[in-house]
Design an enzyme around this catalytic site. Sequence first.
Site, mmCIF file in Angstrom:
data_model
loop_
_atom_site.group_PDB
_atom_site.id
_atom_site.type_symbol
_atom_site.label_atom_id
_atom_site.label_comp_id
_atom_site.label_asym_id
_atom_site.label_seq_id
_atom_site.Cartn_x
_atom_site.Cartn_y
_atom_site.Cartn_z
ATOM 1 N N GLY A 159 0.830 -1.187 0.000
ATOM 2 C CA GLY A 159 0.000 0.000 0.000
ATOM 3 C C GLY A 159 0.867 1.240 0.000
ATOM 4 O O GLY A 159 2.010 1.203 0.475
ATOM 5 N N GLN A 172 3.404 9.932 0.917
ATOM 6 C CA GLN A 172 4.628 9.130 1.041
ATOM 7 C C GLN A 172 5.545 9.270 -0.163
ATOM 8 O O GLN A 172 6.691 8.831 -0.106
ATOM 9 C CB GLN A 172 4.288 7.664 1.247
ATOM 10 C CG GLN A 172 3.732 7.341 2.619
ATOM 11 C CD GLN A 172 3.465 5.856 2.769
ATOM 12 O OE1 GLN A 172 2.439 5.354 2.335
ATOM 13 N NE2 GLN A 172 4.420 5.157 3.356
ATOM 14 N N CYS A 185 6.018 -0.014 7.389
ATOM 15 C CA CYS A 185 5.671 1.179 6.622
ATOM 16 C C CYS A 185 6.848 1.551 5.741
ATOM 17 O O CYS A 185 7.996 1.577 6.205
ATOM 18 C CB CYS A 185 5.334 2.336 7.565
ATOM 19 S SG CYS A 185 4.884 3.868 6.705
ATOM 20 N N LEU A 186 6.568 1.842 4.475
ATOM 21 C CA LEU A 186 7.644 2.188 3.545
ATOM 22 C C LEU A 186 8.379 3.456 3.971
ATOM 23 O O LEU A 186 9.548 3.639 3.613
ATOM 24 C CB LEU A 186 7.081 2.351 2.131
ATOM 25 C CG LEU A 186 6.510 1.084 1.492
ATOM 26 C CD1 LEU A 186 5.911 1.402 0.113
ATOM 27 C CD2 LEU A 186 7.579 0.001 1.372
ATOM 28 N N HIS A 220 -4.093 2.044 7.430
ATOM 29 C CA HIS A 220 -2.716 2.538 7.498
ATOM 30 C C HIS A 220 -2.519 3.701 6.525
ATOM 31 O O HIS A 220 -1.969 4.746 6.888
ATOM 32 C CB HIS A 220 -1.747 1.394 7.189
ATOM 33 C CG HIS A 220 -0.307 1.779 7.253
ATOM 34 N ND1 HIS A 220 0.527 1.399 8.288
ATOM 35 C CD2 HIS A 220 0.468 2.514 6.412
ATOM 36 C CE1 HIS A 220 1.743 1.889 8.077
ATOM 37 N NE2 HIS A 220 1.729 2.567 6.932
ATOM 38 N N GLU A 221 -2.982 3.507 5.281
ATOM 39 C CA GLU A 221 -2.804 4.553 4.273
ATOM 40 C C GLU A 221 -3.720 5.743 4.553
ATOM 41 O O GLU A 221 -3.335 6.908 4.318
ATOM 42 C CB GLU A 221 -3.066 3.998 2.868
ATOM 43 C CG GLU A 221 -2.209 2.802 2.483
ATOM 44 C CD GLU A 221 -0.718 3.002 2.702
ATOM 45 O OE1 GLU A 221 -0.250 4.166 2.686
ATOM 46 O OE2 GLU A 221 -0.007 2.004 2.906
ATOM 47 N N HIS A 268 -2.130 8.079 6.857
ATOM 48 C CA HIS A 268 -1.180 8.973 6.186
ATOM 49 C C HIS A 268 -1.897 10.198 5.623
ATOM 50 O O HIS A 268 -1.359 11.317 5.671
ATOM 51 C CB HIS A 268 -0.458 8.245 5.051
ATOM 52 C CG HIS A 268 0.716 7.434 5.493
ATOM 53 N ND1 HIS A 268 1.832 7.994 6.082
ATOM 54 C CD2 HIS A 268 0.968 6.101 5.405
ATOM 55 C CE1 HIS A 268 2.717 7.040 6.356
ATOM 56 N NE2 HIS A 268 2.218 5.883 5.964
#
Length: 223
Positions: A73, A78, A121-122, A163-164, A167
Amino acid sequence: MSTVAQAKRGFSSREDERAASPDDLLFEPPLRIVEYPDPILRARNKRIETFDENLKKLVSEMFDVMYKTEGIGLSAPQVGMNVRLMVFNPAGERGEGEEIVLINPSVYKYSKKMILFDEGCLSFPGIYADVERPDSVQIEAQDIMGANFKFDLSGLPARIFQHEFDHLQGTLFFDRMTEEVVNSIRTELKALEKKYEDRTGLRSPEKIDMRRRMRAVAGFGKS
């Protein structure tokens, strides 16, 4: 999909959202992952109102970045784009699973059942820790053409979405962790803060050692 609990108000107030201009959606490929503690990750993200070829290109580029970094995702902030857009594919492989694009998403219901899960998380490379989230959510969003739709998510897709979505609210996954869990990754977070300072020559915009747990972050379940 699992049964969703009684309705609770959504977590995206359109009255508080500024609209993105076409220029806000312009980008130069290749996009790169923005890492904590870059202030872009805490900035307000604008509502998308222009559904054109450039938006399609941005979505395509985001999927490229997501797959190349072995993610499942990715949200627009990000990759340095402060607009309300996310992409995900629970399979994590191009050509497998289902590619999902959500524009201007909001949540209008979520389950009472909470699940603890080891999240990564990226924007926090190599860091994984337990985060508790509702098991299922019901959402509203727009597709790549601007059409409105509703969507039910449970299990892993629901977790990825939340999660996204965090953000898009300027919330990071450690904001939802207990102090004990944060302590288990504190050294890694401080290393990212130092990396940012060494790279930019600027003081880190936030310090994990000054952390105060965010209250009612994004409105999901327990904070």
